[in-house]
Design an enzyme around this catalytic site. Sequence first.
Site, PDB file in Angstrom:
ATOM      1  N   LYS A  38       1.778  -6.858   5.688  1.00 46.83           N
ATOM      2  CA  LYS A  38       1.876  -8.016   5.095  1.00 46.83           C
ATOM      3  C   LYS A  38       2.209  -7.749   3.665  1.00 46.83           C
ATOM      4  O   LYS A  38       2.021  -6.591   2.969  1.00 46.83           O
ATOM      5  CB  LYS A  38       0.689  -8.717   5.269  1.00 46.83           C
ATOM      6  CG  LYS A  38       0.465  -9.119   7.020  1.00 46.83           C
ATOM      7  CD  LYS A  38      -0.761  -9.956   7.245  1.00 46.83           C
ATOM      8  CE  LYS A  38      -1.035 -10.190   8.671  1.00 46.83           C
ATOM      9  NZ  LYS A  38      -2.240 -10.850   8.896  1.00 46.83           N
ATOM     10  N   TYR A  78       4.032 -17.787  13.560  1.00 42.85           N
ATOM     11  CA  TYR A  78       2.728 -18.033  13.852  1.00 42.85           C
ATOM     12  C   TYR A  78       2.435 -19.363  14.420  1.00 42.85           C
ATOM     13  O   TYR A  78       1.537 -20.190  14.181  1.00 42.85           O
ATOM     14  CB  TYR A  78       2.033 -18.111  12.443  1.00 42.85           C
ATOM     15  CG  TYR A  78       1.492 -16.678  11.808  1.00 42.85           C
ATOM     16  CD1 TYR A  78       0.551 -16.065  12.607  1.00 42.85           C
ATOM     17  CD2 TYR A  78       1.942 -16.149  10.673  1.00 42.85           C
ATOM     18  CE1 TYR A  78       0.295 -14.483  12.277  1.00 42.85           C
ATOM     19  CE2 TYR A  78       1.678 -14.825  10.211  1.00 42.85           C
ATOM     20  CZ  TYR A  78       0.801 -14.026  11.007  1.00 42.85           C
ATOM     21  OH  TYR A  78       0.331 -12.765  10.647  1.00 42.85           O
ATOM     22  N   THR A 120      -9.774  -8.941  13.320  1.00 37.87           N
ATOM     23  CA  THR A 120      -8.763  -9.899  12.536  1.00 37.87           C
ATOM     24  C   THR A 120      -9.372  -9.833  10.881  1.00 37.87           C
ATOM     25  O   THR A 120      -8.817  -9.813  10.082  1.00 37.87           O
ATOM     26  CB  THR A 120      -8.804 -11.145  13.100  1.00 37.87           C
ATOM     27  OG1 THR A 120      -8.045 -10.989  14.303  1.00 37.87           O
ATOM     28  CG2 THR A 120      -7.863 -12.132  12.123  1.00 37.87           C
ATOM     29  N   ARG A 131      -7.447  -2.065   9.136  1.00 35.12           N
ATOM     30  CA  ARG A 131      -8.181  -3.244   8.329  1.00 35.12           C
ATOM     31  C   ARG A 131      -9.918  -2.643   7.919  1.00 35.12           C
ATOM     32  O   ARG A 131     -10.124  -3.235   6.763  1.00 35.12           O
ATOM     33  CB  ARG A 131      -8.321  -4.492   9.192  1.00 35.12           C
ATOM     34  CG  ARG A 131      -6.891  -5.266   9.210  1.00 35.12           C
ATOM     35  CD  ARG A 131      -6.912  -6.177  10.466  1.00 35.12           C
ATOM     36  NE  ARG A 131      -5.799  -7.050  10.490  1.00 35.12           N
ATOM     37  CZ  ARG A 131      -5.560  -7.618  11.562  1.00 35.12           C
ATOM     38  NH1 ARG A 131      -6.265  -7.586  12.620  1.00 35.12           N
ATOM     39  NH2 ARG A 131      -4.541  -8.414  11.694  1.00 35.12           N
ATOM     40  N   ASN A 141      -5.276  -9.401   5.103  1.00 34.31           N
ATOM     41  CA  ASN A 141      -5.709  -8.401   5.981  1.00 34.31           C
ATOM     42  C   ASN A 141      -4.454  -7.435   6.344  1.00 34.31           C
ATOM     43  O   ASN A 141      -4.678  -6.662   7.434  1.00 34.31           O
ATOM     44  CB  ASN A 141      -6.417  -8.935   7.172  1.00 34.31           C
ATOM     45  CG  ASN A 141      -5.543  -9.751   8.172  1.00 34.31           C
ATOM     46  OD1 ASN A 141      -4.396  -9.857   7.849  1.00 34.31           O
ATOM     47  ND2 ASN A 141      -5.977 -10.188   9.117  1.00 34.31           N
ATOM     48  N   HIS A 144       0.036  -6.811  10.418  1.00 35.91           N
ATOM     49  CA  HIS A 144      -0.028  -7.550  11.524  1.00 35.91           C
ATOM     50  C   HIS A 144       0.210  -6.845  12.843  1.00 35.91           C
ATOM     51  O   HIS A 144       1.251  -5.833  12.765  1.00 35.91           O
ATOM     52  CB  HIS A 144       1.174  -8.656  11.704  1.00 35.91           C
ATOM     53  CG  HIS A 144       1.420  -9.592  12.999  1.00 35.91           C
ATOM     54  ND1 HIS A 144       0.746 -10.467  13.688  1.00 35.91           N
ATOM     55  CD2 HIS A 144       2.323  -8.917  14.017  1.00 35.91           C
ATOM     56  CE1 HIS A 144       1.004 -10.582  14.545  1.00 35.91           C
ATOM     57  NE2 HIS A 144       2.383  -9.776  14.990  1.00 35.91           N
ATOM     58  N   GLU A 155       7.950 -11.550  19.681  1.00 31.67           N
ATOM     59  CA  GLU A 155       7.998 -11.440  18.173  1.00 31.67           C
ATOM     60  C   GLU A 155       9.136 -10.242  17.948  1.00 31.67           C
ATOM     61  O   GLU A 155       9.922 -10.440  16.703  1.00 31.67           O
ATOM     62  CB  GLU A 155       6.820 -10.518  17.827  1.00 31.67           C
ATOM     63  CG  GLU A 155       5.660 -11.728  17.893  1.00 31.67           C
ATOM     64  CD  GLU A 155       4.134 -11.107  17.610  1.00 31.67           C
ATOM     65  OE1 GLU A 155       3.159 -12.009  17.617  1.00 31.67           O
ATOM     66  OE2 GLU A 155       4.120 -10.013  17.367  1.00 31.67           O
TER      67      GLU A 155
HETATM   68  P1  DAT Z   1      -4.330 -11.260  14.102  1.00 32.40           P
HETATM   69  O1  DAT Z   1      -3.802 -11.203  13.116  1.00 32.40           O
HETATM   70  O2  DAT Z   1      -5.471 -10.275  14.499  1.00 32.40           O
HETATM   71  O3  DAT Z   1      -3.600 -11.373  15.422  1.00 32.40           O
HETATM   72  P2  DAT Z   1      -4.873 -14.069  14.602  1.00 32.40           P
HETATM   73  O4  DAT Z   1      -3.522 -14.034  15.418  1.00 32.40           O
HETATM   74  O5  DAT Z   1      -6.014 -14.821  14.990  1.00 32.40           O
HETATM   75  O6  DAT Z   1      -5.203 -12.544  14.143  1.00 32.40           O
HETATM   76  O7  DAT Z   1      -4.360 -14.813  13.221  1.00 32.40           O
HETATM   77  C1  DAT Z   1      -3.211 -14.377  12.539  1.00 32.40           C
HETATM   78  C2  DAT Z   1      -3.520 -14.249  11.169  1.00 32.40           C
HETATM   79  O8  DAT Z   1      -4.052 -15.565  10.257  1.00 32.40           O
HETATM   80  C3  DAT Z   1      -4.702 -13.226  10.542  1.00 32.40           C
HETATM   81  O9  DAT Z   1      -4.253 -11.945  10.540  1.00 32.40           O
HETATM   82  C4  DAT Z   1      -5.222 -13.585   9.480  1.00 32.40           C
HETATM   83  C5  DAT Z   1      -5.139 -15.382   9.388  1.00 32.40           C
HETATM   84  N1  DAT Z   1      -6.336 -15.898   9.909  1.00 32.40           N
HETATM   85  C6  DAT Z   1      -7.074 -15.926  11.053  1.00 32.40           C
HETATM   86  N2  DAT Z   1      -8.159 -16.482  11.127  1.00 32.40           N
HETATM   87  C7  DAT Z   1      -8.194 -16.717   9.834  1.00 32.40           C
HETATM   88  C8  DAT Z   1      -9.390 -17.616   9.401  1.00 32.40           C
HETATM   89  N3  DAT Z   1     -10.539 -18.006   9.936  1.00 32.40           N
HETATM   90  N4  DAT Z   1      -9.107 -18.005   7.976  1.00 32.40           N
HETATM   91  C9  DAT Z   1      -8.013 -17.610   7.180  1.00 32.40           C
HETATM   92  N5  DAT Z   1      -7.078 -16.880   7.671  1.00 32.40           N
HETATM   93  C10 DAT Z   1      -7.160 -16.358   9.050  1.00 32.40           C
HETATM   94 MG    MG Z   2      -2.298 -12.606  16.241  1.00 32.09          MG
END
Ligand code: DAT
Ligand code: MG
Length: 178
Positions: A38, A78, A120, A131, A141, A144, A155
């Site tokens: 990212k 997303y 995450t 991470r 974070n 991805h 994707e």
């Molecule tokens: P991951 O990236 O571990 O697959 P995810 O798909 O649930 O997690 O979410 C995508 C991204 O969105 C994640 O890397 C960071 C952001 N995100 C997720 N939950 C969040 C939250 N509660 N507050 C802020 N950003 C968040």
């Molecule tokens: Mg995800």
Amino acid sequence: MSARSSLLHVKAAASLSVPELLTSRTMSDNERTFIAIKPDGVQRGLIGDVIKRFEQKGFKLVGMKLLQASQELLNKHYADLSSRPFFPSLIAYMSSGPVVAMVWEGKGAVKTGRVMLGATDPAESAPGTIRGDFCIQVGKNVIHGSDSVESATQEISLWFTEDELVTYKSCAFDWLYN
Ligand code: DAT
Ligand code: MG
């Protein structure tokens, strides 16, 4: 091998393209995952560290590019999070600078890739994960990774064209797999 079975063998091999021939032994080991560094990871100089971990693990890089992701691409990437309150800030963060998009290949690449990323929320990520070692907050974070084989396929086709992915046999293959 008799002349006839030898001929059949040649015919079967002839039906495969050169890349297929090179990788035909690897068919069960060619799972692919989409990994993206990212904008914070790029700006903080972590590209090499991330690539090093996937290389050292034994996964094979089959596609990579640095790009400024468009809002349209990120909205699609997303889409499943579009109703979440953090969605606008997530899209702003992901479009705040270039990202490194990659496809890594190997046995269990999707699941193992997720383990290598960590949770995450970096506060919940174990030390030793990307991470866990490189960041602090969920909103920054660093990386991805696809969460299932199905989402990886989707994707990869969203971020890469077919001709941007390279099929080849790694010289390390026989030292990684039985
Ligand atoms: P991951 O990236 O571990 O697959 P995810 O798909 O649930 O997690 O979410 C995508 C991204 O969105 C994640 O890397 C960071 C952001 N995100 C997720 N939950 C969040 C939250 N509660 N507050 C802020 N950003 C968040
Ligand atoms: Mg995800």
